[in-house]
Design an enzyme around this catalytic site. Structure first.
Site, mmCIF file in Angstrom:
data_model
loop_
_atom_site.group_PDB
_atom_site.id
_atom_site.type_symbol
_atom_site.label_atom_id
_atom_site.label_comp_id
_atom_site.label_asym_id
_atom_site.label_seq_id
_atom_site.Cartn_x
_atom_site.Cartn_y
_atom_site.Cartn_z
ATOM 1 N N SER A 250 47.980 68.150 66.808
ATOM 2 C CA SER A 250 48.824 68.051 67.998
ATOM 3 C C SER A 250 48.162 67.145 69.021
ATOM 4 O O SER A 250 47.104 66.576 68.780
ATOM 5 C CB SER A 250 49.039 69.442 68.599
ATOM 6 O OG SER A 250 47.822 69.908 69.144
ATOM 7 N N LYS A 251 48.816 67.031 70.157
ATOM 8 C CA LYS A 251 48.321 66.126 71.193
ATOM 9 C C LYS A 251 46.879 66.450 71.589
ATOM 10 O O LYS A 251 46.158 65.590 72.073
ATOM 11 C CB LYS A 251 49.205 66.180 72.448
ATOM 12 C CG LYS A 251 50.485 66.983 72.322
ATOM 13 C CD LYS A 251 51.528 66.328 71.455
ATOM 14 C CE LYS A 251 52.598 67.307 70.975
ATOM 15 N NZ LYS A 251 52.286 68.139 69.840
#
Length: 480
Positions: A250-251
């Site tokens: 994810s980010k």
RNA sequence: GCCCCCAUCGUCCAGAGGCCUAGGACGCCGCCCUUUCAAGGCGGAAACGGGGAUUCGAAUUCCCCUGGGGGCACCA
């Protein structure tokens, strides 16, 4: 075989989705089937045209083409869910009339209260099905008189859904753990489960290849298809990609948008090759192979079941392999625009020639295309800026000044400014001053390129040209 | 809490009962080559999560535990 890739344009195409797209593409191309690209854009709040474009651009960049769907059309009408709303409404109504689905008048507040209760009591947290017993005609009347209602699927109880997943084998879900989930929202829009399943049925999809995050939703999709009187497709659930810490990519792990890799200097071929290795292997202990070879050997049933960690180091290594493999013209075509972007102006002819002189040497030592400007910059600017660490490391040595002085004098006398004469001259200089190459040549490198890391020295000087080279050597003398 | 999935070097993969003193790749560490940096060559450290069971024989089969992941919305 007909498979589909169905991103929802609620974000940029990220590497996990790109891998799913790649595996779909590989399976289809291997089987000689068709790949459908559709847009699961029923979420108008979060969806945007920018994301939609990003997905398409990303797939094109990777070279993953599709045979039917958005942008290219096909016999099944619109491939954007937002344009198929009436169809979903029709199916929903049919299901309701057939008794496969029913109206539910519970409010969101009631539902979440009961959910918390069930969870606290250790029971499955799904909807308890209380509106299922409402008489259908009475229910329609309530809705028609304006009461808010959602449509839920009446899951057969007791019951069980068992299916053969192509990568996981047999998977079974007891319906006690599958709630009577929502098909149509109270505002009349379809949920993902409904729209997606209808599309799979309508578009005659035979293989649904997607992420493992959808595994536990699969019974819902099978049950909808069955309720529609259709035969469910085959499923293949791919394990998810993880970040270096073992958590879902994810980010948090940096930019996971595919376009970041494009901008970061990766070649699509390398990216595809690397990602194919995440959960699959070519056999023969080979890790670098062509797209055609990949297609020929790909088989969904060989796909690994456990999650894979995305390793940027290995991707970079592979990118270097592919860069070195590039035909020279191709290499130039991919790097010259980067130089121009770095300079902020088009290359002049002389600069282009100088760059092409040392480009082969740069090509050999790059892992990312974006390193080209860094390596070639010394050729394209009037004044180099000296890397402080390099200066400190090299120029402060006792022999540096002598070396630069001697080199300057001798190079001034070189008749033909080319690699071999330059090398000959400088080697004589080394012999005369009794300096080894490290001591005698490194200062020249820093003087000419600004850094102790650069393409090979003699070639660099040759490409730089006599005037510029001498100017830099003299300039350094003034600073020493 | 409930359900589902998974489990070989730090990482990605080989391995589908004896061929395993577990193989390859990235990374890491040496050495060689060398004007720096790469590339290349050679060598090295590095793993079958634990416990039972089946078997003459388990990394490979079964069970339990542990660990990791995913899901549980009128999001997709």
């Amino acid at each position: 075989m007909r498979a589909r890739f169905a991103p929802s344009p609620t974000g940029y195409l990220h590497v996990g989705s790109a891998r799913t797209a790649l595996f779909n593409w590989l399976a289809v191309r291997n089987a000689g089937g068709e790949l459908v690209l559709r847009s699961d854009d029923t979420d108008r709040e979060r969806g945007s045209e920018e994301y939609y474009r990003d997905v398409i651009d990303g797939l094109r960049w990777l070279g993953l083409d599709w045979d039917e769907g958005i942008e290219v059309g096909g016999p099944h009408g619109s491939y954007r869910q937002s344009e198929r709303l009436t169809r979903y409404g029709e199916v929903a109504e049919e299901l309701r009339k057939a008794g496969s689905a029913y109206l539910c008048f519970c409010t969101p507040d009631e539902l979440s209260a009961r959910r918390d209760e069930a969870r606290a009591a250790g029971r499955p947290p799904g909807y308890d099905g209380r509106c299922r017993t409402i008489e259908p005609t009475a229910a329609s009347e309530r809705r028609d008189s304006g009461e808010a209602a959602v449509l839920r699927l009446a899951i057969p109880r007791p019951g069980e859904t068992v299916f053969e997943d192509i990568v996981r084998g047999e998977v079974a879900f007891d319906h006690a753990n599958v709630e009577d989930f929502v098909l149509m929202r109270s505002n009349g829009s379809p949920t993902y489960h409904l729209a997606s399943t209808i599309d799979d049925v309508d578009f005659a999809i035979t293989h649904v290849i997607r992420g493992e995050d959808l595994l536990s939703s699969t019974p819902k999709h099978i049950l909808i298809a069955l309720a529609m009187g259709a035969e469910p497709p085959q499923y293949a659930h791919l394990s998810l990609l993880m970040g270096p810490d073992g958590k879902k990519l994810s980010k948090r792990h940096g930019d996971t948008a595919l376009h970041a890799y494009r901008a970061g200097g990766f070649l699509p071929e390398a990216f595809v090759n690397y990602v194919a290795l995440l959960g699959w292997n070519f056999g023969d202990d080979e890790s670098v192979f062509t797209r055609d070879e990949m297609v020929a050997r790909f088989d969904l049933s060989d796909v690994q079941k456990n999650p894979a960690i995305f390793d940027n180091e290995k991707l970079e290594w592979m990118n270097g392999v592919y860069i070195r493999d590039l035909a020279f013209d191709d290499f130039l075509a991919r790097t010259e625009p980067l130089l121009e972007a770095d300079l902020g102006r088009p290359l002049e002819d002389a600069e282009r020639d100088a760059y092409r002189e040392i480009a082969p040497l740069i090509q050999e030592r790059m892992r990312l295309l974006t390193e080209a400007p860094e390596q070639a910059r010394f050729l394209l600017v009037d004044e180099v800026s000296y890397d402080p660490a390099s200066w400190e490391k090299v120029m402060t040595k006792p022999d540096s000044r002598r070396a630069v002085e001697a080199a300057t004098t001798r190079l001034e006398a070189v008749e033909e400014w080319a690699t071999d004469p330059i090398e000959g001259t400088l080697r004589e200089m080394l012999a005369e001053l009794q300096l080894n190459a490290r001591k005698g040549l490194q200062p020249l490198r820093v003087a000419a390129t600004g850094s102790s890391v650069s393409p090979p020295l003699f070639e660099s000087l040759a490409a730089l040209g006599r005037e510029a080279s001498l100017k830099r050597l003299r300039g350094v003398l003034e600073r020493l």
